[in-house]
Design a protein around this motif. Structure first.
Motif, mmCIF file in Angstrom:
data_model
loop_
_atom_site.group_PDB
_atom_site.id
_atom_site.type_symbol
_atom_site.label_atom_id
_atom_site.label_comp_id
_atom_site.label_asym_id
_atom_site.label_seq_id
_atom_site.Cartn_x
_atom_site.Cartn_y
_atom_site.Cartn_z
ATOM 1 N N GLU A 102 -63.992 -0.440 -21.600
ATOM 2 C CA GLU A 102 -64.304 0.543 -20.416
ATOM 3 C C GLU A 102 -65.693 1.783 -20.808
ATOM 4 O O GLU A 102 -66.500 1.550 -19.836
ATOM 5 C CB GLU A 102 -63.528 1.290 -19.853
ATOM 6 N N GLY A 103 -65.764 2.290 -21.654
ATOM 7 C CA GLY A 103 -66.418 3.720 -22.295
ATOM 8 C C GLY A 103 -68.377 1.914 -22.160
ATOM 9 O O GLY A 103 -68.967 2.790 -21.827
ATOM 10 N N ARG A 104 -67.868 1.379 -22.577
ATOM 11 C CA ARG A 104 -69.220 0.677 -22.715
ATOM 12 C C ARG A 104 -68.994 -0.281 -21.415
ATOM 13 O O ARG A 104 -70.758 -0.484 -20.682
ATOM 14 C CB ARG A 104 -68.974 -0.818 -23.714
ATOM 15 N N ILE A 105 -68.933 -0.897 -20.747
ATOM 16 C CA ILE A 105 -68.749 -1.728 -19.405
ATOM 17 C C ILE A 105 -69.579 -0.874 -18.279
ATOM 18 O O ILE A 105 -70.270 -1.430 -17.820
ATOM 19 C CB ILE A 105 -68.074 -2.364 -18.923
ATOM 20 N N GLN A 106 -68.885 0.589 -18.494
ATOM 21 C CA GLN A 106 -69.092 1.705 -17.594
ATOM 22 C C GLN A 106 -70.518 2.150 -17.583
ATOM 23 O O GLN A 106 -71.405 2.159 -16.402
ATOM 24 C CB GLN A 106 -68.688 2.840 -17.965
ATOM 25 N N ASN A 147 -72.279 -1.036 -15.326
ATOM 26 C CA ASN A 147 -71.763 -1.304 -13.766
ATOM 27 C C ASN A 147 -72.092 0.068 -12.961
ATOM 28 O O ASN A 147 -72.017 1.034 -12.935
ATOM 29 C CB ASN A 147 -70.176 -1.564 -13.253
ATOM 30 N N ALA A 148 -72.831 -0.390 -11.484
ATOM 31 C CA ALA A 148 -72.992 0.780 -10.349
ATOM 32 C C ALA A 148 -71.573 1.624 -10.444
ATOM 33 O O ALA A 148 -71.024 1.176 -10.335
ATOM 34 C CB ALA A 148 -72.905 0.326 -9.370
ATOM 35 N N PRO A 149 -71.987 3.077 -10.425
ATOM 36 C CA PRO A 149 -73.366 3.377 -10.990
ATOM 37 C C PRO A 149 -73.810 4.310 -11.738
ATOM 38 O O PRO A 149 -74.781 4.813 -11.901
ATOM 39 C CB PRO A 149 -72.957 4.997 -10.056
ATOM 40 N N PHE A 150 -73.929 3.655 -12.526
ATOM 41 C CA PHE A 150 -74.262 4.009 -14.137
ATOM 42 C C PHE A 150 -73.734 4.966 -14.638
ATOM 43 O O PHE A 150 -74.955 5.460 -15.322
ATOM 44 C CB PHE A 150 -75.918 2.820 -14.407
ATOM 45 N N LYS A 151 -72.863 5.574 -15.241
ATOM 46 C CA LYS A 151 -72.276 6.380 -15.452
ATOM 47 C C LYS A 151 -72.241 6.562 -17.718
ATOM 48 O O LYS A 151 -71.835 4.990 -17.730
ATOM 49 C CB LYS A 151 -70.455 7.128 -14.942
ATOM 50 N N GLY A 152 -72.798 7.500 -17.877
ATOM 51 C CA GLY A 152 -72.423 7.405 -18.991
ATOM 52 C C GLY A 152 -73.468 7.107 -20.221
ATOM 53 O O GLY A 152 -73.775 6.932 -21.473
ATOM 54 N N ILE A 183 -63.478 -11.185 -24.036
ATOM 55 C CA ILE A 183 -63.009 -10.116 -23.049
ATOM 56 C C ILE A 183 -63.757 -9.018 -23.066
ATOM 57 O O ILE A 183 -65.045 -9.278 -22.105
ATOM 58 C CB ILE A 183 -61.413 -9.363 -22.599
ATOM 59 N N LEU A 184 -64.467 -8.771 -23.808
ATOM 60 C CA LEU A 184 -65.596 -7.610 -23.923
ATOM 61 C C LEU A 184 -67.284 -8.713 -23.267
ATOM 62 O O LEU A 184 -67.502 -7.822 -22.359
ATOM 63 C CB LEU A 184 -65.542 -7.445 -25.718
ATOM 64 N N PHE A 185 -67.170 -9.765 -24.251
ATOM 65 C CA PHE A 185 -68.349 -10.199 -23.440
ATOM 66 C C PHE A 185 -68.485 -10.552 -21.905
ATOM 67 O O PHE A 185 -69.348 -10.804 -21.678
ATOM 68 C CB PHE A 185 -68.341 -12.107 -24.430
ATOM 69 N N ARG A 186 -67.214 -10.993 -21.726
ATOM 70 C CA ARG A 186 -66.452 -11.484 -20.359
ATOM 71 C C ARG A 186 -67.786 -10.896 -19.575
ATOM 72 O O ARG A 186 -67.987 -10.715 -18.278
ATOM 73 C CB ARG A 186 -65.543 -12.350 -19.990
ATOM 74 N N GLU A 187 -66.773 -9.407 -19.944
ATOM 75 C CA GLU A 187 -67.230 -8.017 -18.673
ATOM 76 C C GLU A 187 -68.361 -7.451 -19.018
ATOM 77 O O GLU A 187 -69.061 -7.452 -17.876
ATOM 78 C CB GLU A 187 -66.109 -7.215 -19.232
ATOM 79 N N ILE A 188 -69.073 -8.093 -20.155
ATOM 80 C CA ILE A 188 -70.502 -7.161 -20.057
ATOM 81 C C ILE A 188 -71.202 -8.645 -19.080
ATOM 82 O O ILE A 188 -72.104 -8.961 -18.418
ATOM 83 C CB ILE A 188 -70.810 -7.345 -21.164
#
Lengths: 672, 313
Positions: free
Chosen positions: A648-652, A655-660, A542-547
């Motif tokens: 979610e911390g990683r995926i954030q 994904n726009a607006p690219f926070k973190g 799931i982590l791989f997929r979301e990335i």
């Protein structure tokens, strides 16, 4: 009434060589490319060897190929000389046929069982060895039988005169043990009389044969013990003892699954060491290292099956081409122009989904940012327009991806879109060769962008063609056979004529992949901690997929991760080991060097057989560097909420607006 | 009645198609492959619920259909001969001979009983009953002379009537309502009873029967002395009955009401009995024909309806 389709026999119907006769083992044998099977197994070498591999890696086929009945077929005639030039006699036994679990418990001491098991195994192997011998003169038989009787501490009262008598005697002793075990619930006493010391028959008989039969004087007696995972630890210790104290011209080849070796110790608790007491042949790793050879091997495997079924009959070169053409695949010409045009065809009257999403994001997050160069809503349309290249939807996806990269770096998006537009134009005009930065982005990310485009247009991510299937099988030929078996079945169900008419349709291939993938996931269930392991693999995927499906994936073709060896908790270590043992994860022995510390981390790839379950790539390029803490959240006992938070911390950041914040680059950066 | 979501239609549909592929490649012997299934699905056009939902229900019903090919029919006929005929007679012989275990004696006496038995197919020459006799002979390797026809019996052919014969076994494939078998009893079996009285035993053995039909045929309602079935279809085989074994399905996503409404709506266009003759609501087909007690959406060829397992009249 529907018209009955013609009855067909699936050429890939047999996926386990347990279902093969000796003749079929011989007929369907495929010699590995580059290195012969003889070189792999080295049957005349006295150094014992473990043959280790995942389920379906070909261990049984390899070991049975060296068994005596198949040896004789290789010679061309069963009347051939006793041993001829091969120099060995292969004594093949499948450990599960011994029903070894009988030799434990039932209120008896383990020491007692151990002694009975050793005696039983000796009797069993001795019978199989004797049954492999051809006709010998009566005088020779009498000598062998008489001397074999002397191997017993309690010599038989009726000394056998022939080999048949001798085998009958051994069978009788074995039957006595069976009866004693069968009656144990009634008698409560293991009433067995052990008439020969451990290993006496296993090593003694070959010695006698070597002396009594001139042709066998320099022959290696090779015991091929397959599926040793069916023996418990105490039983494996006996095999290890035989290996350590091997005598004369006897040797062993022991086949086991990855998780099958339970101990390296002998009965005296000495440890057998790789390189000293035994060698190891790791079949999956062998194929994973020799990728081109595996492709060659796999193609010949398929062709042999298709020839046997009467589908193919040409030269190997012709048949390779026919195999390749037997599966429908979209053309990659002009950046998958035809294929991607079909994907977006329903958006003729609407904005394509990736631009609609980008527009929404720009309006929502970027408007008002002087740094991004998006001061008002009116600034959005020119950016989108510059990224458009209608005949080439895949390039449009790549353009959007490159814009997201610029956005993540807080670059001016007006300028970035202008630059992307120019580069895209040059790229198209140069036929996909220039400029190098755009070319590099296409090289790395076109697979992921194609997958994203497929998904965004509500289509299935596709895994098509023989090359893909071979890659998916990842060193386990049975996986390939399963996919092809299912593809053939689906093609028949869809009224196609596989390997005879048109190529197998995309739909049939798709369904075959989904079915094979589900089979693999269900089949790869460790006997212990199955749920924990499957949940871990699910989290990782799931982590791989979301990335992969994020706006700006940090890695391309992500199916691999690296992690440090330290600070991994015990549950996670166990999950990792079990996932590897059951071929859900493939460990890359060289590991991965950490960019910052230069430390060599462990590196694992999610099995390509599982990739379709989560729409992941089957090729391996980028590797996600996970911290020990992240590994523990994925593979340990962490609560789902903690895992989701980490993910979610990683995926954030992707994904726009690219926070973190922008993470440190982990692979070649693609400057624009 | 509820529509399924697009995702559910796809997920459930994919799963059902995988099952159908296996059925087609094995039991159905490739009689209904994907193109035929698609043609059949095209009959469902969203008259009750959304088209995709209706087609998902149709696919589901198709996966539940019990199909009996030649191999399975022969196995059933072997079971019919063994369990309904041979074993009970052997049991009687044994009891009559002091519970003997003498196999030679038992076999000899059974041979005599068999010699005095005639197997008869129910119905006209072109119907399934007589055809089953041929399959029974192949399945059991019985001699030709233990088979006969109603015509031969009524013609008084010496080898096929008492005193040479003391038992007739009528063979049939399905007894769903009992109507047809009652008719046979009245029209075809009654003349035998009238002519030979109680000197002959009249047995009715069937591969499948509903529990209700079996009850309707029991003597004295008919001329049969004994009525038996290899496989009794209880209430749960009624597709949309209160005890249906088929619903709910797919984790509760497929409900009985929607399934019934869909089958009834289209079935009404195809037959006076929208859910099958006698409202049997069966999902049963044989290699040689599909009974009219099965849902008409499966077998009907009325108008432009494309059947999946056509019924030949």
């Amino acid at each position: 009434m529907s018209v009955a389709a013609k009855a067909t026999v699936n050429p890939f119907g047999v996926t386990k060589c347990d279902d093969f006769s000796d003749e079929e083992i011989f007929r369907f044998w495929i010699e590995p490319a580059g290195i012969s099977a003889v070189h792999l197994l080295q049957p005349t070498r006295l150094m014992p060897m473990q043959v280790i591999g995942g389920k379906g890696s070909g261990k049984t086929h390899l070991l049975r190929y060296f068994s005596r009945p198949v040896q004789l077929m290789r010679q061309g005639s069963t009347r051939s000389p006793l041993v001829d030039r091969q120099g060995f006699i292969g004594i093949y036994v499948k450990c599960d046929s011994l029903n070894a679990s009988r030799f434990s418990g039932k209120g008896q001491q383990e020491e007692l069982w151990s002694a009975v098991f050793q005696y039983f195994l000796d009797l069993w192997l001795a019978q199989i060895l004797l049954s492999q011998l051809p006709n010998l003169s009566l005088s020779v038989q009498e000598e062998i039988a008489r001397r074999a009787s002397d191997l017993f501490d309690e010599p038989p009262t009726d000394v056998p005169q022939t080999l048949e008598h001798l085998v009958g005697l051994l069978r009788g002793f074995q039957r006595d043990i069976d009866i004693a075990i069968n009656n144990l619930p009634l008698t409560r006493k293991l009433d067995v009389r052990i008439k020969a010391g451990p290993s006496r028959l296993i090593f003694g008989l070959p010695h006698i044969l070597g002396e009594a039969v001139a042709e066998l004087r320099n022959t290696v007696f090779l015991y091929l013990l397959d599926e040793i995972e069916n023996f418990n630890e105490a039983q494996q210790k006996y095999v290890n003892t035989l290996i350590r104290h091997r005598k004369g011209s006897c040797s062993f080849r022991v086949g086991s699954r990855l998780y099958g070796i339970k101990t390296s110790n002998t009965l005296e608790e000495e440890t057998n060491r790789r390189g000293s007491e035994f060698d190891v042949l790791e079949l999956d790793s062998h194929w994973l290292r020799a990728k081109k050879k595996y492709v060659d091997f796999s193609e010949r495997l398929c062709i042999r099956r298709l020839q046997a079924a009467g589908h193919f009959s040409g030269t190997i070169t012709d048949d390779r081409q026919k195999l390749r053409n037997a599966f429908e695949e979209p053309s990659s010409a002009h950046f998958y122009q035809d294929y991607t045009a079909r994907l977006v065809s329903k958006y003729e009257d609407w904005e394509r989904p990736y631009f609609r999403k980008l527009r929404d994001q720009l309006l929502r997050f970027a408007v008002g940012s002087r740094r991004l160069g998006v001061l008002s809503n009116d600034d959005v349309q020119p950016i989108i327009r510059r990224l458009q290249r209608p005949p080439y939807p895949l390039l449009e996806k790549l353009n959007a991806f490159l814009l997201y990269k610029a956005w993540a770096k807080r670059a001016n998006l007006q300028k970035a879109s202008e630059s992307i537009s120019k580069q895209c134009l040059v790229f198209v005009q140069s036929g996909g060769r220039k400029p190098s930065t755009y070319f590099s982005a296409y090289q790395h990310f076109s697979g992921d962008m194609l997958a994203q485009l497929t998904r965004e247009t509500s289509h299935k991510v596709r895994y098509l063609g023989i090359d893909t299937f071979i890659r998916m099988s990842s060193g386990l030929p049975r996986n390939l056979l399963i996919i092809l078996k299912n593809a053939y079945d689906w093609a028949i169900f869809n009224d196609e004529e596989p390997f005879a008419g048109k190529p197998i349709s995309i739909e049939s291939q798709e369904r075959a992949v989904v079915e094979s993938c589900s089979w693999f996931f269900e089949e790869a269930r460790p006997e212990q901690n199955a749920e924990q392991v499957q949940r871990s693999v699910d989290r990782l995927a799931i982590l791989f997929r979301e990335i992969r499906y994020s706006d700006k994936p940090s890695e391309c073709s992500l199916s691999t991760f690296s992690c440090p060896s330290q600070d991994i908790d015990e549950t996670s270590k166990l999950s990792l080991r079990l996932a590897e043992d059951w071929s859900m994860l493939i460990r890359h022995v060289r590991g991965q060097k950490d960019r910052n510390s230069q430390r060599v981390d462990q590196k694992y790839q999610l099995s390509p057989m599982l990739a379709p379950r989560w729409n992941l790539p089957i090729s391996r390029r980028g590797a996600l560097a996970l911290t020990a803490e992240e590994v523990n959240l994925i593979f340990g006992r962490a609560a789902e909420a903690d895992f989701v938070k980490m993910k979610e911390g990683r995926i954030q950041r992707m994904n726009a607006p690219f926070k973190g914040g922008e993470p440190a680059p982990r692979q070649a950066s693609l400057e624009l | 009645m509820t529509n399924l979501s697009a995702d559910d239609c796809k997920t459930i549909g994919d799963d059902l198609r995988t099952k159908l592929k296996i059925l087609s490649g094995t039991i159905w012997q490739a009689r209904a492959n994907s193109p035929q299934i698609d043609s059949w699905l095209a009959n469902f056009t969203g008259e009750v619920v959304a088209t995709d939902t209706e087609r998902t229900y149709a696919l589901y019903l198709l996966t539940r259909l019990m199909y009996y090919g030649q191999r399975e029919i022969r196995a059933l006929l072997r079971a019919l001969y063994r369990d309904l005929f041979r074993y009970p007679i052997l049991s009687e012989i044994r009891r009559a001979n002091g519970d003997t275990k003498d196999s030679v004696l038992l076999n000899n006496l059974f041979e005599q009983e068999l010699q005095a038995t005639r197997f008869v197919g129910l119905g006209d020459v072109a119907t399934s009953g007589p055809m089953l006799l041929y399959e029974l002979r192949l399945a059991t390797e019985l001699r030709d002379d233990v088979f006969t026809t109603l015509d031969a019996i009524l013609a008084g052919k010496a080898s096929d009537v008492p005193p040479a014969v003391k038992r007739y076994v009528f063979i049939d494939d399905l007894c769903a309502t009992g109507d047809q078998a009652t008719g046979y009893s009245r029209d075809l079996v009654e003349p035998i009873r009238s002519r030979y009285g109680s000197s002959v035993e009249l047995l009715y053995f069937v591969m499948f029967a509903t529990a209700e039909a079996l009850g309707n045929l029991m003597p004295p309602a008919t001329n049969f002395d004994r009525v038996r079935a290899v496989h009794v279809l209880d209430e749960s085989f009624k597709s949309f009955g209160p005890n249906s074994r088929y619903f709910p399905a797919a984790d509760g996503k497929l409900d009985l009401a929607t399934g019934k409404a869909t089958a009834t709506r289209y079935g009404a266009k195809l037959s006076g009995s929208p859910l099958g003759y006698g409202n049997c609501q069966l999902l049963l087909a044989f290699q040689y024909n599909t009974p009219d007690n099965t849902l008409p959406i499966i077998w009907s060829k009325v108008g432009s309806w494309t059947p999946i397992f056509e019924r030949r009249s």
